[in-house]
Design a protein around this motif. Structure first.
Motif, PDB file in Angstrom:
ATOM      1  N   MET A  64       0.698  -1.183   0.097  1.00  0.00           N
ATOM      2  CA  MET A  64      -0.001   0.088   0.158  1.00  0.00           C
ATOM      3  C   MET A  64       1.004   1.370  -0.014  1.00  0.00           C
ATOM      4  O   MET A  64       2.030   1.367   0.812  1.00  0.00           O
ATOM      5  CB  MET A  64      -0.961  -0.116   1.219  1.00  0.00           C
ATOM      6  N   PHE A  65       0.421   2.153  -0.944  1.00  0.00           N
ATOM      7  CA  PHE A  65       1.310   3.462  -0.942  1.00  0.00           C
ATOM      8  C   PHE A  65       0.644   4.483  -0.507  1.00  0.00           C
ATOM      9  O   PHE A  65      -0.937   4.392  -0.346  1.00  0.00           O
ATOM     10  CB  PHE A  65       1.724   3.705  -2.536  1.00  0.00           C
ATOM     11  N   SER A  66       1.085   5.871  -0.422  1.00  0.00           N
ATOM     12  CA  SER A  66       0.184   6.842   0.202  1.00  0.00           C
ATOM     13  C   SER A  66       0.897   8.171  -0.347  1.00  0.00           C
ATOM     14  O   SER A  66       1.930   8.087  -0.566  1.00  0.00           O
ATOM     15  CB  SER A  66      -0.023   6.839   1.659  1.00  0.00           C
ATOM     16  N   PHE A  67       0.181   9.098  -0.204  1.00  0.00           N
ATOM     17  CA  PHE A  67       0.494  10.764  -0.324  1.00  0.00           C
ATOM     18  C   PHE A  67      -0.550  11.291   0.277  1.00  0.00           C
ATOM     19  O   PHE A  67      -1.611  11.189   0.676  1.00  0.00           O
ATOM     20  CB  PHE A  67       0.627  10.929  -1.874  1.00  0.00           C
ATOM     21  N   LYS A  68       0.013  12.726   0.704  1.00  0.00           N
ATOM     22  CA  LYS A  68      -0.715  13.566   1.426  1.00  0.00           C
ATOM     23  C   LYS A  68      -0.836  14.902   0.575  1.00  0.00           C
ATOM     24  O   LYS A  68       0.223  15.343   0.080  1.00  0.00           O
ATOM     25  CB  LYS A  68       0.071  13.892   2.648  1.00  0.00           C
ATOM     26  N   THR A  69      -1.923  15.554   0.654  1.00  0.00           N
ATOM     27  CA  THR A  69      -2.274  16.615  -0.038  1.00  0.00           C
ATOM     28  C   THR A  69      -1.864  17.778   0.676  1.00  0.00           C
ATOM     29  O   THR A  69      -1.856  17.719   1.845  1.00  0.00           O
ATOM     30  CB  THR A  69      -3.565  16.659  -0.445  1.00  0.00           C
ATOM     31  N   PHE A  70      -1.465  18.890   0.216  1.00  0.00           N
ATOM     32  CA  PHE A  70      -1.053  20.186   0.969  1.00  0.00           C
ATOM     33  C   PHE A  70      -2.345  20.872   1.427  1.00  0.00           C
ATOM     34  O   PHE A  70      -3.341  20.767   1.067  1.00  0.00           O
ATOM     35  CB  PHE A  70      -0.316  21.082  -0.082  1.00  0.00           C
ATOM     36  N   GLY A  71      -2.126  21.835   2.550  1.00  0.00           N
ATOM     37  CA  GLY A  71      -2.839  22.628   2.926  1.00  0.00           C
ATOM     38  C   GLY A  71      -3.547  23.694   1.968  1.00  0.00           C
ATOM     39  O   GLY A  71      -3.135  23.844   0.722  1.00  0.00           O
ATOM     40  N   LEU A  72      -4.460  24.461   2.452  1.00  0.00           N
ATOM     41  CA  LEU A  72      -5.069  25.535   1.343  1.00  0.00           C
ATOM     42  C   LEU A  72      -4.363  26.280   1.154  1.00  0.00           C
ATOM     43  O   LEU A  72      -3.400  27.228   2.115  1.00  0.00           O
ATOM     44  CB  LEU A  72      -6.271  25.973   2.185  1.00  0.00           C
ATOM     45  N   ILE A  73      -4.167  26.891  -0.112  1.00  0.00           N
ATOM     46  CA  ILE A  73      -3.333  28.096  -0.509  1.00  0.00           C
ATOM     47  C   ILE A  73      -3.800  29.326   0.093  1.00  0.00           C
ATOM     48  O   ILE A  73      -5.057  29.781   0.350  1.00  0.00           O
ATOM     49  CB  ILE A  73      -3.450  28.377  -1.885  1.00  0.00           C
ATOM     50  N   ILE A 223       2.688  27.093  -4.993  1.00  0.00           N
ATOM     51  CA  ILE A 223       2.260  27.654  -3.578  1.00  0.00           C
ATOM     52  C   ILE A 223       1.679  26.471  -2.878  1.00  0.00           C
ATOM     53  O   ILE A 223       0.957  25.765  -3.270  1.00  0.00           O
ATOM     54  CB  ILE A 223       1.389  28.732  -3.952  1.00  0.00           C
ATOM     55  N   ILE A 224       2.382  26.464  -1.616  1.00  0.00           N
ATOM     56  CA  ILE A 224       1.799  25.439  -0.774  1.00  0.00           C
ATOM     57  C   ILE A 224       1.661  26.164   0.657  1.00  0.00           C
ATOM     58  O   ILE A 224       2.599  26.871   1.177  1.00  0.00           O
ATOM     59  CB  ILE A 224       3.114  24.475  -0.431  1.00  0.00           C
ATOM     60  N   GLY A 225       0.360  26.513   0.898  1.00  0.00           N
ATOM     61  CA  GLY A 225      -0.087  27.123   1.968  1.00  0.00           C
ATOM     62  C   GLY A 225       0.220  28.744   1.666  1.00  0.00           C
ATOM     63  O   GLY A 225      -0.243  29.354   0.905  1.00  0.00           O
ATOM     64  N   ARG A 226       1.260  29.286   2.622  1.00  0.00           N
ATOM     65  CA  ARG A 226       1.595  30.657   2.233  1.00  0.00           C
ATOM     66  C   ARG A 226       3.185  30.787   1.856  1.00  0.00           C
ATOM     67  O   ARG A 226       3.899  31.823   2.125  1.00  0.00           O
ATOM     68  CB  ARG A 226       1.505  31.466   3.474  1.00  0.00           C
ATOM     69  N   THR A 227       3.672  29.623   1.301  1.00  0.00           N
ATOM     70  CA  THR A 227       4.973  29.486   0.835  1.00  0.00           C
ATOM     71  C   THR A 227       4.725  29.299  -0.686  1.00  0.00           C
ATOM     72  O   THR A 227       4.045  28.618  -1.123  1.00  0.00           O
ATOM     73  CB  THR A 227       5.722  28.316   1.288  1.00  0.00           C
TER      74      THR A 227
END
Length: 470
Positions: A64-73, A223-227
């Motif tokens: 099983m593989f996984s990934f995580k999405t980023f937070g809101l822009i 853009i990831i979050g505020r970065t």
């Protein structure tokens, strides 16, 4: 559980696009094989590296593989990624296992020299084979199956050593990058304001005949979050444009970015400057920004430094330059970060971390340094953006295998005020040799002068005796 059926009739990479994913969410997936001959447990072990700490938890006996999405822009979001560069062709070094098992990054940024094939022809087959060698490596495949990959080519994986825009591989390197490398919208002018209209961006091409100056190049931002992470392409356009009078009366000066990429970069940096919610800027350069390659293009180097310094010092946002190529791990805190042009030194105070190498021999190409340099292989750097409503900080941790080499925090004024006079070991050695040689030469001159004076004095005494006898 959702299922997506894929039919694959050739050796091209399979592209899957998922929509309607939720932000800051962990997703899991597995692969199921049907109607494929010779699929055996032994074969699956080679595909998945089953012996490399995978957990088999499904009834299909598949990993099983996984990934995580980023937070809101536009919202505070803390994340980390690891970065390095310079890997031998088809490397099976265990450093790729160490990167994942020691830092668990949300993605890995390959900063250039993914391989050292030094291809110098426009052969699609050679580039195709080079990528297959990389992803055929059991240890590299292990890392890239665990975390998403970001990648920007440098010289050895774009063409031969020090390859530039005149390389015969220019179009082919870009074409195969589009084919094999996961990436966002290239050349994106994606707006930083929600009420702006999204302009058109160049569509990627699948045939080399379709490549033109409008769609070539791999520069982009994310853009990831505020970065915001800004990545420039330093090979595709290098040495093609003559700057002329754009930067004063320097008609013979050439460009490393090219007109289109330079205008794009200026637009993005100017938008960052007037966008209050962007709190951190990561500038990705495949070569040292304070090193010998950028020093050959001081006009654009100074232009970028002016923009980044304004964002860092005036607007008080966090700025970090991330680079590789130098085969060393080191850190410049900005105290002694100078750019030289026409015999003058300009101080900008920009912070830069140099990452690598993965498994190439060491060298040292920029100085003075605050921390380092650590030369040699088995090096990588983890960068964490700690973003909250109170403040934003960038944490840098450099490693050799699992051992930490240095720690740096862009919010720590004590670390930012370190004078940082560390020199490259070779430079220090050469300076010692130079001092010793200078002393020997000086001592030699003194001996010669002494002998000349002594001889003159002796002749003078003889002359005096002769005169007395007369």
């Amino acid at each position: 559980m959702n299922r997506l059926k894929v039919n694959q009739s050739n050796e091209s990479p399979i592209i899957l696009q998922f929509q309607n994913l939720q932000p800051n969410t962990q997703y899991f997936y597995i692969f199921e094989f049907y109607d494929i001959e010779n699929i055996t447990p032994e074969y699956l072990k080679t595909v998945y590296n089953k012996e490399k700490d995978y957990e088999f938890t499904t009834e299909f006996e598949q990993p099983m593989f996984s990934f995580k999405t980023f937070g809101l822009i536009g919202q505070p979001y803390t994340f980390n990624f690891s970065a390095s560069g310079c890997a031998r062709t088809a490397s099976i070094s265990t450093i790729f296992l160490d990167i994942y098992q020691n830092t668990y990054p949300q993605f890995f940024f390959m900063l250039g020299d993914l391989h050292y094939r030094d291809i110098n022809t426009d052969s699609v087959d050679e580039f195709d084979f080079a990528y297959k060698q990389v992803f055929g490596s059991t240890t590299q495949r292990y890392l890239y199956q665990q975390v998403p990959i970001e990648y920007q080519f440098d010289d050895h994986d774009f063409g031969k050593n020090d390859a530039d825009g005149n390389s015969p591989t220019r179009n082919t390197a870009n074409l195969l990058y589009w084919k094999y490398v996961p990436h966002g919208n290239l050349h994106n002018y994606r707006p930083l304001f929600q009420d702006e209209e999204l302009p058109q961006f160049p569509q990627e091409v699948k045939n080399i005949e379709e490549i033109n100056e409008e769609n070539i190049g791999s520069y982009r931002y994310q853009i990831i979050g505020r970065t915001i992470i800004i990545t420039v392409d330093l090979r595709t356009f290098q040495n093609l444009e003559v700057l002329g009078d754009q930067f004063g009366n320097f008609s013979n000066a050439r460009s490393i970015l090219g007109k289109q990429q330079r205008e794009w970069l200026i637009t993005i940096l100017d938008k960052v400057a007037i966008t209050d919610w962007i709190q951190a800027v990561i500038f990705i350069s495949s070569v040292n920004f304070h090193g010998e390659t950028w020093d050959m293009f001081p006009h654009e180097q100074l232009l970028i430094a002016d923009k980044l310094q304004n964002i860092q010092e005036v607007l008080e946002k966090q700025v970090l330059i991330v680079s590789s190529d130098s085969h060393m791990t080191a850190m410049k805190n900005g105290y002694n970060s100078y750019i030289q042009h026409l015999g003058l030194k300009y101080k900008y105070g920009l912070q830069e971390t140099m990452c690598g190498s993965l498994d190439k021999s060491g060298s040292c190409k920029t100085q003075p340094l605050t921390f380092g340099p650590w030369l040699g292989k088995n090096h990588y750097t983890n960068i964490e953006i700690q973003d909250s409503q109170l403040r934003t900080c960038i944490i840098i941790r450099a490693f050799e295998k699992s051992s930490q080499l240095f720690f740096y925090n862009t919010c720590d004024d004590r670390l930012k005020s370190l004078e940082g006079k560390v020199k490259c070991p070779f430079d220090v050695l050469m300076r010692v040799v130079y001092v010793i040689a200078s002393l020997l030469v000086s001592f030699g001159f003194l001996i010669i002068i002494y002998l000349i004076v002594k001889k003159c004095h002796k002749n003078s005494m003889r002359y005096s005796l002769v005169m007395r006898e007369k």
